[in-house]
Design a protein around this motif. Structure first.
Motif, PDB file in Angstrom:
ATOM      1  N   VAL A 192      33.865  43.418  32.845  1.00 43.77           N
ATOM      2  CA  VAL A 192      33.289  43.333  34.193  1.00 43.77           C
ATOM      3  C   VAL A 192      32.028  44.184  34.291  1.00 43.77           C
ATOM      4  CG1 VAL A 192      33.717  43.916  36.611  1.00 43.77           C
ATOM      5  CG2 VAL A 192      35.488  42.790  35.270  1.00 43.77           C
ATOM      6  N   ALA A 193      32.093  45.416  33.728  1.00 44.68           N
ATOM      7  CA  ALA A 193      30.911  46.280  33.774  1.00 44.68           C
ATOM      8  C   ALA A 193      29.743  45.664  33.017  1.00 44.68           C
ATOM      9  CB  ALA A 193      31.253  47.656  33.206  1.00 44.68           C
ATOM     10  N   GLY A 194      30.015  45.098  31.844  1.00 42.80           N
ATOM     11  CA  GLY A 194      28.941  44.463  31.083  1.00 42.80           C
ATOM     12  C   GLY A 194      28.338  43.290  31.815  1.00 42.80           C
ATOM     13  N   ALA A 195      29.213  42.440  32.392  1.00 46.72           N
ATOM     14  CA  ALA A 195      28.690  41.296  33.138  1.00 46.72           C
ATOM     15  C   ALA A 195      27.896  41.753  34.357  1.00 46.72           C
ATOM     16  CB  ALA A 195      29.846  40.394  33.566  1.00 46.72           C
ATOM     17  N   THR A 196      28.400  42.805  35.049  1.00 46.20           N
ATOM     18  CA  THR A 196      27.668  43.323  36.218  1.00 46.20           C
ATOM     19  C   THR A 196      26.321  43.904  35.802  1.00 46.20           C
ATOM     20  OG1 THR A 196      29.778  43.838  37.273  1.00 46.20           O
ATOM     21  CG2 THR A 196      27.822  44.925  38.153  1.00 46.20           C
ATOM     22  N   VAL A 219       8.472  50.184  32.750  1.00 50.02           N
ATOM     23  CA  VAL A 219       8.846  50.652  34.089  1.00 50.02           C
ATOM     24  C   VAL A 219       9.877  49.715  34.706  1.00 50.02           C
ATOM     25  CG1 VAL A 219       7.984  51.098  36.419  1.00 50.02           C
ATOM     26  CG2 VAL A 219       6.649  51.816  34.431  1.00 50.02           C
ATOM     27  N   ARG A 220       9.602  48.419  34.583  1.00 50.04           N
ATOM     28  CA  ARG A 220      10.543  47.442  35.116  1.00 50.04           C
ATOM     29  C   ARG A 220      11.925  47.599  34.486  1.00 50.04           C
ATOM     30  NH1 ARG A 220       8.322  42.316  37.053  1.00 50.04           N
ATOM     31  NH2 ARG A 220      10.021  41.303  35.941  1.00 50.04           N
ATOM     32  N   GLN A 221      11.956  47.727  33.164  1.00 44.56           N
ATOM     33  CA  GLN A 221      13.241  47.834  32.482  1.00 44.56           C
ATOM     34  C   GLN A 221      13.986  49.106  32.869  1.00 44.56           C
ATOM     35  OE1 GLN A 221      12.111  47.486  28.388  1.00 44.56           O
ATOM     36  NE2 GLN A 221      11.812  45.248  28.497  1.00 44.56           N
ATOM     37  N   ARG A 222      13.211  50.210  33.054  1.00 43.37           N
ATOM     38  CA  ARG A 222      13.862  51.463  33.438  1.00 43.37           C
ATOM     39  C   ARG A 222      14.487  51.361  34.829  1.00 43.37           C
ATOM     40  NH1 ARG A 222       9.773  54.360  33.799  1.00 43.37           N
ATOM     41  NH2 ARG A 222       9.727  54.814  36.031  1.00 43.37           N
ATOM     42  N   LEU A 223      13.723  50.824  35.753  1.00 40.53           N
ATOM     43  CA  LEU A 223      14.236  50.681  37.114  1.00 40.53           C
ATOM     44  C   LEU A 223      15.420  49.707  37.171  1.00 40.53           C
ATOM     45  CD1 LEU A 223      10.864  50.564  39.093  1.00 40.53           C
ATOM     46  CD2 LEU A 223      12.447  52.482  38.882  1.00 40.53           C
ATOM     47  N   ALA A 224      15.329  48.603  36.387  1.00 42.94           N
ATOM     48  CA  ALA A 224      16.428  47.641  36.363  1.00 42.94           C
ATOM     49  C   ALA A 224      17.675  48.267  35.750  1.00 42.94           C
ATOM     50  CB  ALA A 224      16.014  46.394  35.586  1.00 42.94           C
ATOM     51  N   ALA A 225      17.504  49.057  34.701  1.00 49.39           N
ATOM     52  CA  ALA A 225      18.661  49.702  34.066  1.00 49.39           C
ATOM     53  C   ALA A 225      19.316  50.704  35.008  1.00 49.39           C
ATOM     54  CB  ALA A 225      18.226  50.390  32.772  1.00 49.39           C
ATOM     55  N   LEU A 226      18.482  51.472  35.765  1.00 52.93           N
ATOM     56  CA  LEU A 226      19.057  52.424  36.715  1.00 52.93           C
ATOM     57  C   LEU A 226      19.853  51.704  37.802  1.00 52.93           C
ATOM     58  CD1 LEU A 226      16.103  54.969  37.104  1.00 52.93           C
ATOM     59  CD2 LEU A 226      18.289  55.336  35.957  1.00 52.93           C
ATOM     60  N   ALA A 227      19.315  50.588  38.290  1.00 47.92           N
ATOM     61  CA  ALA A 227      20.039  49.832  39.317  1.00 47.92           C
ATOM     62  C   ALA A 227      21.344  49.270  38.764  1.00 47.92           C
ATOM     63  CB  ALA A 227      19.149  48.704  39.849  1.00 47.92           C
ATOM     64  N   ALA A 228      21.289  48.776  37.511  1.00 46.23           N
ATOM     65  CA  ALA A 228      22.500  48.228  36.911  1.00 46.23           C
ATOM     66  C   ALA A 228      23.546  49.313  36.679  1.00 46.23           C
ATOM     67  CB  ALA A 228      22.159  47.530  35.591  1.00 46.23           C
ATOM     68  N   LEU A 229      23.101  50.505  36.240  1.00 44.05           N
ATOM     69  CA  LEU A 229      24.053  51.590  36.013  1.00 44.05           C
ATOM     70  C   LEU A 229      24.695  52.046  37.317  1.00 44.05           C
ATOM     71  CD1 LEU A 229      22.212  53.748  33.324  1.00 44.05           C
ATOM     72  CD2 LEU A 229      24.249  52.346  33.014  1.00 44.05           C
ATOM     73  N   ARG A 230      23.912  52.082  38.401  1.00 42.60           N
ATOM     74  CA  ARG A 230      24.498  52.468  39.688  1.00 42.60           C
ATOM     75  C   ARG A 230      25.571  51.479  40.135  1.00 42.60           C
ATOM     76  NH1 ARG A 230      19.121  54.099  40.909  1.00 42.60           N
ATOM     77  NH2 ARG A 230      18.669  52.051  41.811  1.00 42.60           N
ATOM     78  N   SER A 231      25.410  50.203  39.746  1.00 43.86           N
ATOM     79  CA  SER A 231      26.429  49.217  40.112  1.00 43.86           C
ATOM     80  C   SER A 231      27.689  49.344  39.257  1.00 43.86           C
ATOM     81  CB  SER A 231      25.856  47.800  39.976  1.00 43.86           C
ATOM     82  OG  SER A 231      25.586  47.490  38.615  1.00 43.86           O
ATOM     83  N   VAL A 232      27.568  49.948  38.064  1.00 46.33           N
ATOM     84  CA  VAL A 232      28.720  50.098  37.161  1.00 46.33           C
ATOM     85  C   VAL A 232      29.515  51.368  37.468  1.00 46.33           C
ATOM     86  CG1 VAL A 232      29.364  50.407  34.728  1.00 46.33           C
ATOM     87  CG2 VAL A 232      27.637  48.721  35.351  1.00 46.33           C
ATOM     88  N   VAL A 233      28.873  52.339  38.124  1.00 51.88           N
ATOM     89  CA  VAL A 233      29.531  53.617  38.393  1.00 51.88           C
ATOM     90  C   VAL A 233      30.862  53.450  39.135  1.00 51.88           C
ATOM     91  CG1 VAL A 233      29.320  55.768  39.719  1.00 51.88           C
ATOM     92  CG2 VAL A 233      27.467  55.021  38.234  1.00 51.88           C
ATOM     93  N   PRO A 234      30.965  52.587  40.179  1.00 51.66           N
ATOM     94  CA  PRO A 234      32.270  52.440  40.847  1.00 51.66           C
ATOM     95  C   PRO A 234      33.383  51.981  39.909  1.00 51.66           C
ATOM     96  CG  PRO A 234      30.526  51.504  42.201  1.00 51.66           C
ATOM     97  CD  PRO A 234      29.911  51.834  40.894  1.00 51.66           C
ATOM     98  N   VAL A 235      33.045  51.107  38.955  1.00 48.82           N
ATOM     99  CA  VAL A 235      34.057  50.657  37.996  1.00 48.82           C
ATOM    100  C   VAL A 235      34.539  51.823  37.138  1.00 48.82           C
ATOM    101  CG1 VAL A 235      34.529  49.080  36.086  1.00 48.82           C
ATOM    102  CG2 VAL A 235      33.097  48.330  37.990  1.00 48.82           C
TER     103      VAL A 235
END
Length: 440
Positions: free
Chosen positions: A28-32, A138-154
């Protein structure tokens, strides 16, 4: 030991569920993560496009917009060119050494500039070309940070779910722990059923089968205690009689008086030996006694049993006959079956019959059948079940010599060999006793 086994079971269940939960959480985390990164890329592309289109539709860049676009902290690069290649406006963030090329690919494109990759959107009007670019890093860094924030609850929920699973497994195994504790707390003679309240469906059949075993053991122990008590009572009488007869023999004068005492002593010894033999036969016929399973012929076995009882029948003036036209092959314990049939014939001779007919034949469905018919007084229907009890004799024949074990031995031997004993009225007017096997 039991607590350790339960802990092991609990640990195994938790480990399996934890592995399953971890794999699911990672999936789930990977897909998210992948989904959020893709959505972030789409959002950044949308911002590039909207910025370029807003500048394309303006006649010129307003001073306040120019100041905002010139902010060194802004990740975007905006450049406006005339159709003749003249640069009308350019914003260069800190570290950018080269401008965007004047020749632009309309729409989205990738560009290698100044040692890094850029994502570019270009839009054209009849008078100008607007290009908006953003570094891919820059785009990849910001996208990765957003994706990691979505994985934190899991990641935060995973240990909480693990603790809940551990507790739920313990609650589910609590009824089994109660059963184990109840079994450990009992003594060797406590054979009451174990508690089944709240047991899961997978464990309840096991405990139910164990309770059935305890019930059968309780019945067997009760029967053994009753048997021992009855045997002790029955043996006391002939042993006391032997002791008295021995005293009479000692005190009797030589001659006829002494010979009569010896005859009575011999008769008492014979009765005691017969009782002991029947007790041993009954013990061998009990369930779990390990009877051999040998190939035998019921017809031949019937002939041997009739031959055993023939001298007794002749002394009593009983006409004893046998009908066994065909061989009846079977697998069982020949000694137990021969003794059971001999007891049936012996009972018919003892209890006043003048004619006894023994038959070894096949029943209605081809199953082997041993039958003994007599013309004696028989047994009333209301007493036929009770006469199979140990040391039990018919109420109308209490004066007949015997131990009351004959029919008990017959039923025990029949059950051991997979047969059934039936008592009914005989065509001769007396009693019919049958040993019947089930059809194959």
């Amino acid at each position: 030991m039991a607590r350790r086994l339960l802990s092991t079971l609990r640990g195994r269940l938790f480990a399996l569920l934890a592995v399953l939960g971890a794999v699911t959480a990672l999936a789930v985390a990977g897909a998210t993560y992948v989904s959020v990164r893709a959505e972030a890329d789409q959002l950044f592309d949308y911002q590039l496009r909207q910025t370029a289109l807003s500048l394309r539709d303006q006649g010129q860049v307003a001073p306040d917009e120019a100041a905002a676009l010139a902010d060194p902290g802004l990740d975007y690069v905006v450049q406006i060119w005339s159709l003749q290649g003249l640069e009308l406006y350019s914003s260069r963030p800190q570290g950018m050494t080269e401008p965007l090329p004047a020749r632009a690919v309309l729409g989205y494109s990738h560009l290698r500039l100044g040692g890094q990759d850029w994502r570019v959107f270009s839009a054209a009007t009849p008078l100008r070309v607007v290009q908006v670019a953003q570094p891919l890093a820059v785009r990849q860094r910001l996208a990765a940070l957003a994706a990691l924030r979505s994985v934190v609850p899991v990641a935060v929920a995973l240990p909480l779910v693990g603790a809940a699973m551990w507790w739920l497994i313990g609650v589910s195994l609590a009824p089994l722990a109660r059963v184990t504790h109840a079994a450990q707390a009992r003594g060797a003679t406590a054979l009451e059923a174990l508690p089944m309240a709240g047991l899961p469906g997978e464990v309840a059949p096991l405990v139910d089968a164990f309770n059935g075993l305890l019930a059968r053991l309780a019945d067997a122990f009760d029967a053994q205690r009753s048997f021992v008590a009855d045997a002790a009572h029955e043996l006391r009488s002939p042993l006391t009689a032997l002791k008295l007869q021995l005293g009479l023999l000692r005190d009797s004068a030589p001659g006829e008086q002494q010979d009569a005492a010896i005859a009575r002593l011999r008769s008492g010894i014979d009765r005691a030996v017969r009782l002991v033999e029947q007790l041993l036969a009954l013990a061998r016929a009990e369930p779990g006694a390990g009877a051999p399973a040998l190939p035998l012929d019921l017809a031949e076995l019937a002939r041997e049993a009739v031959a055993d009882v023939q001298p007794l029948a002749e002394r009593a003036g009983v006409a004893l006959s046998l009908t066994a036209p065909d061989p009846l092959p079977l697998t069982g314990d020949p000694q137990a079956l021969r003794g059971a049939l001999r007891n049936l014939i012996d009972n018919a001779v003892k209890y006043g019959a003048t004619t006894v007919q023994v038959s070894a034949l096949r029943g209605p469905r081809g199953a082997p059948l041993l039958r003994v018919d007599d013309d004696g007084p028989g047994i009333p229907p209301d007493q036929r079940e009770r006469v199979f009890d140990r040391f039990q004799r018919g109420e109308d024949h209490a004066d007949v010599q015997g131990s009351g074990l004959g029919l008990a031995i017959v039923r025990a031997a029949a059950r051991q060999q997979g047969a059934a004993v039936r008592l009914a009225d005989a065509p001769l007017g007396g009693l019919r006793a049958e040993l019947a096997w089930p059809a194959a």
